[in-house]
Design a protein around this motif. Structure first.
Motif, PDB file in Angstrom:
ATOM      1  N   MET A 151      33.063  31.055  59.223  1.00  0.00           N
ATOM      2  CA  MET A 151      32.974  32.375  58.655  1.00  0.00           C
ATOM      3  C   MET A 151      33.338  33.400  59.737  1.00  0.00           C
ATOM      4  N   LYS A 152      34.174  34.328  59.371  1.00  0.00           N
ATOM      5  CA  LYS A 152      34.652  35.349  60.290  1.00  0.00           C
ATOM      6  C   LYS A 152      33.595  36.455  60.447  1.00  0.00           C
ATOM      7  N   PRO A 153      33.295  36.883  61.679  1.00  0.00           N
ATOM      8  CA  PRO A 153      32.313  37.954  61.870  1.00  0.00           C
ATOM      9  C   PRO A 153      32.791  39.266  61.229  1.00  0.00           C
ATOM     10  N   VAL A 154      31.836  40.044  60.779  1.00  0.00           N
ATOM     11  CA  VAL A 154      32.133  41.327  60.147  1.00  0.00           C
ATOM     12  C   VAL A 154      31.461  42.435  60.957  1.00  0.00           C
ATOM     13  N   ALA A 155      32.204  43.490  61.239  1.00  0.00           N
ATOM     14  CA  ALA A 155      31.651  44.619  61.976  1.00  0.00           C
ATOM     15  C   ALA A 155      30.635  45.347  61.102  1.00  0.00           C
ATOM     16  N   ILE A 156      29.620  45.899  61.737  1.00  0.00           N
ATOM     17  CA  ILE A 156      28.574  46.620  61.006  1.00  0.00           C
ATOM     18  C   ILE A 156      29.166  47.738  60.152  1.00  0.00           C
ATOM     19  N   LYS A 157      30.094  48.483  60.710  1.00  0.00           N
ATOM     20  CA  LYS A 157      30.710  49.588  59.977  1.00  0.00           C
ATOM     21  C   LYS A 157      31.397  49.086  58.705  1.00  0.00           C
ATOM     22  N   ALA A 158      32.115  47.986  58.811  1.00  0.00           N
ATOM     23  CA  ALA A 158      32.808  47.419  57.652  1.00  0.00           C
ATOM     24  C   ALA A 158      31.802  46.890  56.627  1.00  0.00           C
ATOM     25  N   LEU A 159      30.745  46.255  57.116  1.00  0.00           N
ATOM     26  CA  LEU A 159      29.717  45.722  56.227  1.00  0.00           C
ATOM     27  C   LEU A 159      29.021  46.861  55.474  1.00  0.00           C
ATOM     28  N   LYS A 160      28.691  47.930  56.193  1.00  0.00           N
ATOM     29  CA  LYS A 160      28.043  49.081  55.570  1.00  0.00           C
ATOM     30  C   LYS A 160      28.938  49.679  54.486  1.00  0.00           C
ATOM     31  N   LYS A 161      30.231  49.796  54.783  1.00  0.00           N
ATOM     32  CA  LYS A 161      31.179  50.346  53.811  1.00  0.00           C
ATOM     33  C   LYS A 161      31.229  49.476  52.559  1.00  0.00           C
TER      34      LYS A 161
END
Length: 94
Positions: free
Chosen positions: A1-11
């Motif tokens: 699974m590819k990591p997701v940045a917090i900003k992208a996850l929040k969006k």
């Protein structure tokens, strides 16, 4: 699974008006909770001591601190006064 940045996850998670409103409610509750704890800490009062000043049961302090948005403005003002503080509310237009 590819990591997701917090900003992208929040969006991704805040992609509906309903989810944004819930996020803002939680954020507002956290700010009030932090303010309550800061007041009590600055006054160097335990829950029992604060409850005695307010002439209420210590369990009422616990309930208030667990659900600060359920409290009336009058209750929040009494809490603040008992801690030697006061509340100031701002209205912000979007």
């Amino acid at each position: 699974m590819k990591p997701v940045a917090i900003k992208a996850l929040k969006k991704r998670m805040l992609n509906t008006a309903e989810s944004r409103e819930a996020y803002e409610d939680a954020d507002r509750e956290l700010r009030v909770l932090e303010a309550l704890h800061a007041m009590r800490e600055k006054a160097k009062l335990s829950k029992v001591e604060l409850a005695e000043r307010l002439d209420i049961a210590p369990s009422a302090i616990t309930r208030l601190e667990k659900n600060p948005l359920g409290a009336s403005l009058k209750t929040l003002e009494r809490y603040a006064r008992a801690c030697g503080a006061s509340w100031h509310f701002d209205i912000v237009y979007k």
